[in-house]
Motif scaffolding. Structure first.
Motif, mmCIF file in Angstrom:
data_model
loop_
_atom_site.group_PDB
_atom_site.id
_atom_site.type_symbol
_atom_site.label_atom_id
_atom_site.label_comp_id
_atom_site.label_asym_id
_atom_site.label_seq_id
_atom_site.Cartn_x
_atom_site.Cartn_y
_atom_site.Cartn_z
ATOM 1 N N VAL A 168 0.185 45.764 -26.496
ATOM 2 C CA VAL A 168 -1.189 46.172 -26.790
ATOM 3 C C VAL A 168 -1.193 47.471 -27.587
ATOM 4 C CG1 VAL A 168 -3.385 46.938 -25.794
ATOM 5 C CG2 VAL A 168 -2.152 45.004 -24.795
ATOM 6 N N ILE A 169 -0.393 48.442 -27.146
ATOM 7 C CA ILE A 169 -0.281 49.715 -27.855
ATOM 8 C C ILE A 169 0.200 49.486 -29.280
ATOM 9 C CG2 ILE A 169 0.843 51.964 -27.919
ATOM 10 C CD1 ILE A 169 -1.162 51.649 -25.647
ATOM 11 N N ASN A 170 1.188 48.615 -29.438
ATOM 12 C CA ASN A 170 1.726 48.336 -30.766
ATOM 13 C C ASN A 170 0.675 47.711 -31.680
ATOM 14 O OD1 ASN A 170 4.198 49.301 -29.919
ATOM 15 N ND2 ASN A 170 5.089 47.281 -29.554
ATOM 16 N N HIS A 171 -0.143 46.802 -31.122
ATOM 17 C CA HIS A 171 -1.191 46.170 -31.917
ATOM 18 C C HIS A 171 -2.206 47.203 -32.408
ATOM 19 C CE1 HIS A 171 -0.005 42.037 -31.696
ATOM 20 N NE2 HIS A 171 -0.054 41.987 -30.377
ATOM 21 N N VAL A 172 -2.542 48.153 -31.543
ATOM 22 C CA VAL A 172 -3.480 49.205 -31.941
ATOM 23 C C VAL A 172 -2.882 50.070 -33.044
ATOM 24 C CG1 VAL A 172 -4.678 51.296 -31.195
ATOM 25 C CG2 VAL A 172 -4.670 49.272 -29.733
ATOM 26 N N HIS A 173 -1.636 50.470 -32.874
ATOM 27 C CA HIS A 173 -0.977 51.311 -33.869
ATOM 28 C C HIS A 173 -0.873 50.599 -35.219
ATOM 29 C CE1 HIS A 173 1.156 54.057 -30.695
ATOM 30 N NE2 HIS A 173 -0.136 54.275 -30.802
ATOM 31 N N LYS A 174 -0.497 49.333 -35.192
ATOM 32 C CA LYS A 174 -0.368 48.584 -36.441
ATOM 33 C C LYS A 174 -1.727 48.380 -37.111
ATOM 34 C CE LYS A 174 3.848 46.070 -35.154
ATOM 35 N NZ LYS A 174 4.446 44.739 -34.814
ATOM 36 N N ALA A 175 -2.744 48.156 -36.285
ATOM 37 C CA ALA A 175 -4.085 47.964 -36.831
ATOM 38 C C ALA A 175 -4.554 49.228 -37.548
ATOM 39 C CB ALA A 175 -5.062 47.599 -35.710
ATOM 40 N N PHE A 176 -4.413 50.382 -36.909
ATOM 41 C CA PHE A 176 -4.875 51.622 -37.524
ATOM 42 C C PHE A 176 -4.000 52.039 -38.699
ATOM 43 C CE2 PHE A 176 -7.553 52.031 -33.806
ATOM 44 C CZ PHE A 176 -8.665 52.677 -34.337
ATOM 45 N N LYS A 177 -2.735 51.679 -38.649
ATOM 46 C CA LYS A 177 -1.866 51.964 -39.785
ATOM 47 C C LYS A 177 -2.351 51.212 -41.020
ATOM 48 C CE LYS A 177 2.974 51.755 -41.312
ATOM 49 N NZ LYS A 177 4.369 51.373 -40.921
ATOM 50 N N LYS A 178 -2.756 49.981 -40.819
ATOM 51 C CA LYS A 178 -3.280 49.179 -41.925
ATOM 52 C C LYS A 178 -4.644 49.688 -42.372
ATOM 53 C CE LYS A 178 -4.395 44.434 -43.291
ATOM 54 N NZ LYS A 178 -4.358 43.001 -42.897
ATOM 55 N N LEU A 179 -5.513 49.997 -41.417
ATOM 56 C CA LEU A 179 -6.865 50.453 -41.741
ATOM 57 C C LEU A 179 -6.860 51.783 -42.492
ATOM 58 C CD1 LEU A 179 -8.632 49.592 -38.350
ATOM 59 C CD2 LEU A 179 -8.931 48.397 -40.528
ATOM 60 N N ARG A 180 -5.939 52.672 -42.113
ATOM 61 C CA ARG A 180 -5.920 53.993 -42.731
ATOM 62 C C ARG A 180 -5.420 53.983 -44.169
ATOM 63 N NH1 ARG A 180 -4.572 55.986 -37.378
ATOM 64 N NH2 ARG A 180 -2.354 55.770 -37.848
ATOM 65 N N LYS A 181 -4.922 52.841 -44.609
ATOM 66 C CA LYS A 181 -4.552 52.724 -46.019
ATOM 67 C C LYS A 181 -5.782 52.666 -46.915
ATOM 68 C CE LYS A 181 -0.141 50.357 -45.200
ATOM 69 N NZ LYS A 181 0.647 49.108 -45.400
ATOM 70 N N ASP A 182 -6.922 52.375 -46.290
ATOM 71 C CA ASP A 182 -8.183 52.320 -47.028
ATOM 72 C C ASP A 182 -8.817 53.711 -47.033
ATOM 73 O OD1 ASP A 182 -10.517 50.391 -48.035
ATOM 74 O OD2 ASP A 182 -11.395 51.887 -46.685
#
Length: 207
Positions: free
Chosen positions: A181-195
């Protein structure tokens, strides 16, 4: 089965809004109708909107919610201890909707999507948590961005930031381990912050 629950009165003898979940649940298990009514009306909207994230069939969502509460009342004395009612209900609803989809041949195509029991949650611009004065264009941009995440990332984000569940509760609900779950959150925000637009809003503390 159609369950009729009476809208609770404002002049409760017991003000359940100030009681911890465990005490409310214990009163419900003892057969206290006011406690049951409070639980129903307190969490109905959360259940309804989460259900519509799993399937766009309002009939299935409404039927599953009715079945859930009917089952709770019927089996109240056999139910175990519950510390967080909202989490318990969301988990039960998710399981019930998936069971409905698996049993209904008319939803064969949806069932095929649920082989991994993973709903494909979609975010709308109205749900994006930004300043009230944010333009529709910005809201649409962020919602479209959220919808580019993987199925599991979207559900984790929704449960964490829209339903306010704890990470351990999300792990239990989605049948994942805590670190996943933690990994999914980190990966999601890593992708989102590219915007750039998302990063600007996120750093401003609006999401």
């Amino acid at each position: 089965m159609h369950l009729v629950v009476t809208q609770p009165k404002e002049n409760y003898i017991v003000d359940y809004s100030k009681q911890p979940d465990a005490e409310i649940w214990n009163d419900f298990k003892k057969g206290e109708e006011l406690a049951f009514s409070y639980i129903y009306f307190k969490f109905f909207n959360d259940l309804y909107y989460y259900g519509l994230k799993i399937t766009n069939s309002e009939a299935i969502v409404q039927d599953t919610i009715q079945e859930l509460f009917a089952s709770l009342w019927k089996n109240k004395k056999q139910l175990g201890h519950v510390q967080a009612i909202k989490f318990y209900l969301l988990k039960s609803l998710r399981r019930g909707i998936i069971r409905h989809l698996e049993q209904d041949k008319r939803y064969y195509l949806r069932v095929s999507i649920f082989r991994s029991k993973q709903p494909n949650i979609a975010f709308s611009e109205e749900e994006v948590i930004i300043l009230e004065e944010a333009s529709s264009e910005k809201r649409l941009h962020i919602s479209n961005l959220l919808n580019t995440l993987s199925k599991r990332q979207k559900e984790v984000i929704y449960l964490k930031y829209y339903e306010n569940l704890e990470f351990d509760e999300i792990a239990d609900l989605m049948a994942l381990n805590y670190q996943s779950v933690i990994n999914h959150v980190h990966k999601a925000f890593k992708k989102l912050r590219k915007d750039k637009e998302f990063t600007r809003i996120y750093l401003a503390g609006k999401i």
